[in-house]
Design a protein around this motif. Structure first.
Motif, PDB file in Angstrom:
ATOM      1  N   TRP A 163     -24.434 -13.555  19.336  1.00 46.86           N
ATOM      2  CA  TRP A 163     -24.924 -14.937  19.370  1.00 46.86           C
ATOM      3  C   TRP A 163     -25.605 -15.211  18.046  1.00 46.86           C
ATOM      4  N   ARG A 164     -25.442 -16.437  17.540  1.00 50.47           N
ATOM      5  CA  ARG A 164     -26.063 -16.804  16.272  1.00 50.47           C
ATOM      6  C   ARG A 164     -26.298 -18.316  16.244  1.00 50.47           C
ATOM      7  N   PRO A 165     -27.127 -18.788  15.340  1.00 49.48           N
ATOM      8  CA  PRO A 165     -27.253 -20.235  15.149  1.00 49.48           C
ATOM      9  C   PRO A 165     -25.902 -20.821  14.744  1.00 49.48           C
ATOM     10  N   LYS A 166     -25.594 -21.977  15.267  1.00 52.38           N
ATOM     11  CA  LYS A 166     -24.307 -22.601  14.985  1.00 52.38           C
ATOM     12  C   LYS A 166     -24.319 -23.230  13.600  1.00 52.38           C
ATOM     13  N   LEU A 181     -35.149 -21.530  12.655  1.00 55.40           N
ATOM     14  CA  LEU A 181     -35.150 -20.138  13.097  1.00 55.40           C
ATOM     15  C   LEU A 181     -36.205 -19.380  12.306  1.00 55.40           C
ATOM     16  N   PHE A 233     -36.859 -20.538  17.926  1.00 61.14           N
ATOM     17  CA  PHE A 233     -35.583 -21.204  17.661  1.00 61.14           C
ATOM     18  C   PHE A 233     -35.596 -22.664  18.091  1.00 61.14           C
ATOM     19  N   GLY A 292     -26.787 -22.923  19.300  1.00 59.67           N
ATOM     20  CA  GLY A 292     -26.285 -21.587  19.035  1.00 59.67           C
ATOM     21  C   GLY A 292     -24.855 -21.447  19.521  1.00 59.67           C
ATOM     22  N   PRO A 348     -27.399 -19.121  10.065  1.00 58.46           N
ATOM     23  CA  PRO A 348     -26.130 -18.803  10.725  1.00 58.46           C
ATOM     24  C   PRO A 348     -25.429 -17.578  10.143  1.00 58.46           C
ATOM     25  N   TRP A 399     -25.842 -27.376  10.758  1.00 59.60           N
ATOM     26  CA  TRP A 399     -27.128 -26.696  10.610  1.00 59.60           C
ATOM     27  C   TRP A 399     -27.809 -27.105   9.310  1.00 59.60           C
TER      28      TRP A 399
END
Length: 216
Positions: A148-151, A165, A118, A122, A78, A155
């Motif tokens: 946009w990114r991983p939440k 990821l 992935f 996100g 993230p 996580w």
């Protein structure tokens, strides 16, 4: 911008790198700490579920091998990965799933480039790239952007938790100072894992050579 490597004697520093698919529809920023400090060849790789470590490796399983995926797993997805475009990858990119169907092998619908794999949730966020010391390829400022990114909430980057990821190192843009994949291999920063279905249970990572069915 001319490529410059030779970082093996410098102090490890976290810095951003640009990446993209071939046609440029997919663009991202990945933060890496280089020179890399891999585990000793005689040690098992770290198993901390928070993934506070960075890894480069090649896998010999059929999806990774046939897709030509060079795994880059960052210390904290993230914080270390930002997708500049598209901003809704699960809807705008092509998607291929295999095996358990939980991991998405996303690809550009125009050129077919596979930039990252992935699983998880996100989110979009407003960030100031200048404050993060991210510049464009010409050294210019990039300002505030929606990315946009991983939440981060919830996580835990383990496949068992549904969070994963892996960025394809082959899609990091060439010509960036300090990033040279040949140097990664020469310095034995790249691990090799055995997940080939024909070989049975997965074996521990090794750093000297690939397992059967794999490639350097």
């Amino acid at each position: 911008m001319a490529a410059t490597s030779k970082m093996s004697d410098s102090t490890p520093t976290r810095r951003p790198f640009h990446g993209s698919c071939h046609c440029g529809s997919v663009k991202y920023i990945i933060f890496l700490t280089l020179p890399h400090n891999p585990p000793s060849v005689d040690m098992a790789p770290p198993t901390d579920p928070s993934r506070s470590h960075q890894e480069f490796y090649r896998c010999n399983c059929t999806p990774c091998h046939k897709a030509g995926h060079f795994h880059i797993r960052t210390a904290c997805s993230p914080e270390d990965f930002m997708l500049l475009s598209p901003l809704d990858p699960m809807a705008e990119l092509g998607d291929y799933t295999c095996n358990n169907g939980l991991i998405h092998w996303l690809f550009c619908k125009k050129c077919g480039g596979r930039c990252f794999i992935f699983a998880g949730k996100g989110e979009t966020a407003e960030v100031d790239l200048d404050e993060m010391d991210v510049r464009d390829r010409d050294g210019g400022k990039m300002g505030k952007r929606t990315i946009w990114r991983p939440k981060a909430e919830g996580w835990s980057e383990q496949t068992e938790s549904g969070c994963y990821l892996s960025v394809n190192g082959y899609t990091v843009d060439s010509g960036q100072e300090g990033f040279e994949l040949g140097e990664f291999t020469a310095n034995k920063w790249v691990g090799y894992v055995d997940c080939l279905e024909l070989n049975g249970p997965e074996r521990e990572m090794q750093y000297d050579q690939p397992y059967e069915g794999g490639a350097f």
